[in-house]
Motif scaffolding. Sequence first.
Motif, short mmCIF file in Angstrom:
data_model
loop_
_atom_site.label_atom_id
_atom_site.label_comp_id
_atom_site.label_asym_id
_atom_site.label_seq_id
_atom_site.Cartn_x
_atom_site.Cartn_y
_atom_site.Cartn_z
N LEU A 35 0.86 -1.18 0.00
CA LEU A 35 0.00 0.00 0.00
C LEU A 35 0.90 1.23 0.00
CD1 LEU A 35 -2.46 -1.37 2.68
CD2 LEU A 35 -2.99 -1.05 0.26
N TYR A 36 0.58 2.22 -0.85
CA TYR A 36 1.52 3.31 -1.09
C TYR A 36 0.79 4.67 -1.11
CZ TYR A 36 3.94 -0.81 -2.95
OH TYR A 36 4.48 -2.06 -3.11
N TRP A 37 1.55 5.71 -0.86
CA TRP A 37 1.14 7.09 -1.04
C TRP A 37 -0.25 7.36 -0.44
CZ3 TRP A 37 3.01 9.06 -6.51
CH2 TRP A 37 4.40 8.91 -6.57
N ASP A 38 -1.16 7.86 -1.29
CA ASP A 38 -2.48 8.25 -0.80
C ASP A 38 -3.35 7.08 -0.41
OD1 ASP A 38 -1.69 10.80 -1.26
OD2 ASP A 38 -2.91 11.15 -3.03
N ASP A 39 -2.88 5.85 -0.65
CA ASP A 39 -3.64 4.69 -0.18
C ASP A 39 -3.87 4.77 1.33
OD1 ASP A 39 -3.61 3.69 -2.72
OD2 ASP A 39 -2.14 2.10 -2.33
N TRP A 40 -2.90 5.35 2.04
CA TRP A 40 -2.99 5.38 3.50
C TRP A 40 -4.11 6.28 4.00
CZ3 TRP A 40 -0.80 1.80 6.34
CH2 TRP A 40 0.23 1.06 5.77
N GLU A 41 -4.51 7.22 3.20
CA GLU A 41 -5.67 8.04 3.58
C GLU A 41 -6.93 7.19 3.64
OE1 GLU A 41 -5.80 11.10 0.67
OE2 GLU A 41 -4.00 12.12 1.40
N ILE A 42 -7.08 6.31 2.63
CA ILE A 42 -8.26 5.43 2.59
C ILE A 42 -8.18 4.41 3.72
CG2 ILE A 42 -9.65 3.92 1.16
CD1 ILE A 42 -9.41 6.78 0.12
N PHE A 48 -12.24 3.65 10.74
CA PHE A 48 -13.35 4.22 11.51
C PHE A 48 -14.58 3.32 11.47
CE2 PHE A 48 -10.86 8.09 10.89
CZ PHE A 48 -10.97 8.69 12.14
N ASN A 49 -14.65 2.45 10.43
CA ASN A 49 -15.85 1.61 10.24
C ASN A 49 -17.12 2.44 10.25
OD1 ASN A 49 -14.47 -0.95 10.15
ND2 ASN A 49 -14.16 -0.76 12.36
N TRP A 55 -17.55 10.18 3.79
CA TRP A 55 -18.30 11.33 3.30
C TRP A 55 -17.62 12.64 3.71
CZ3 TRP A 55 -21.93 12.77 0.00
CH2 TRP A 55 -22.54 14.01 0.17
N ASP A 56 -17.25 12.76 4.98
CA ASP A 56 -16.64 13.99 5.47
C ASP A 56 -15.30 14.26 4.78
OD1 ASP A 56 -18.75 14.37 7.16
OD2 ASP A 56 -17.76 13.52 8.92
N TYR A 57 -14.55 13.20 4.52
CA TYR A 57 -13.24 13.36 3.89
C TYR A 57 -13.37 13.85 2.45
CZ TYR A 57 -8.73 12.13 1.83
OH TYR A 57 -7.55 12.18 1.15
N PHE A 58 -14.20 13.16 1.66
CA PHE A 58 -14.34 13.50 0.25
C PHE A 58 -15.19 14.74 0.02
CE2 PHE A 58 -13.13 8.99 -0.27
CZ PHE A 58 -12.10 9.16 -1.19
N LEU A 59 -15.88 15.21 1.05
CA LEU A 59 -16.72 16.39 0.92
C LEU A 59 -15.89 17.62 0.55
CD1 LEU A 59 -19.69 17.23 1.26
CD2 LEU A 59 -19.18 17.82 3.63
N SER A 73 -14.69 -1.70 0.15
CA SER A 73 -13.93 -1.91 1.40
C SER A 73 -14.52 -3.03 2.26
CB SER A 73 -13.84 -0.61 2.20
OG SER A 73 -13.07 0.33 1.49
N PRO A 74 -15.85 -3.12 2.43
CA PRO A 74 -16.38 -4.24 3.23
C PRO A 74 -16.11 -5.60 2.61
CG PRO A 74 -18.01 -2.49 3.00
CD PRO A 74 -16.91 -2.17 2.04
#
Length: 325
Positions: A35-42, A48-49, A55-59, A73-74
């Motif tokens: 897992l690399y770069w911006d993957d860690w944001e996801i 948080f599950n 929603w808040d992040y991509f808003l 992801s699930p």
Amino acid sequence: MKTFFSKNNPHTLFPLVLLGIVLITYGYQLSRMGLYWDDWEIIYLDNFNDARAYWDYFLHARPLTSWLYLLLSPLVGMNPIAWQVINILFRWAGLTGFWFALRYIWPKRSFEVGWICLLMAVYPAFTQHSVAVTYARHFACIALFTGSLWFNLQAVENPKKWWIFTIMATLLSLLQLITLEYFFGLELLRPFFLWIVLQRKHSNWRKTLKKLVLQWVPYILVILVFVGYRFIWYPMVSPNPEANAPVLFERLTANPFGELIKFTNLVVQDFIHLNLDNWLEPMEPGDFELKAKANWLSWGFGAVIAFFSAWFLLHCGRETPENEA
């Protein structure tokens, strides 16, 4: 369309060739990927599950992008190999969609269309395929667009099922536009594709134009919905709309002539970069070493694949789908 999907038709087998090319190019080190770069944001959001975290992040930039991660992801979690596989499948789906759609538009150009797809599969400009979680949404959008275009063409070919195919096509088109606006330009090519197909069916240009307008109306509505989403709804709900503001339009309004010159200059530079620089950049003189067995192996393997692909596409060119008649 019966022969187009027949078992012995090479056009339906070429996607397997594309899958093989994609697997060879991007899957040969699959088990070693991480897992690399911006993957860690996801990954952070996934811990948080809570769908609200996505929603808040991509808003702040593209609020409706979150649907892809809420869906996948699930199912696969943050398994790096699973996301690499998803990226490969999305890329393959987009290439397959282009193959079937462009083959329908230009039925006598199997060879050229096939090489377009092959070159897209190995295009050297994009070197971040390994950042799979982040770029899954980009490859998903390309697959959604090609699926939309294919259903659109099926609606033209099958008037009795026009509503079914058109609903599918418009939904896929809208979904890819609200996920990322990166590929909005592809949507503007749709009327040109429709014109080519309809012109084959109607020799009178006025009748062709009328049919084109009727076929394109649903997608004009999709574009209007996207414009409303992007320029009206998004600035109202985003806590920081300036983070993804349409600055080009603002500059064009303030200084039309000057900004148009700058924009044209960027288009020319990008065209040269995309079509010349990116293909020449991997061919570094220092990389050509006759004593290196790896060079002989890679170039020889590439030559074999290119020869096989050319042979297969020439065989495809001998087949004539029904819509060519």
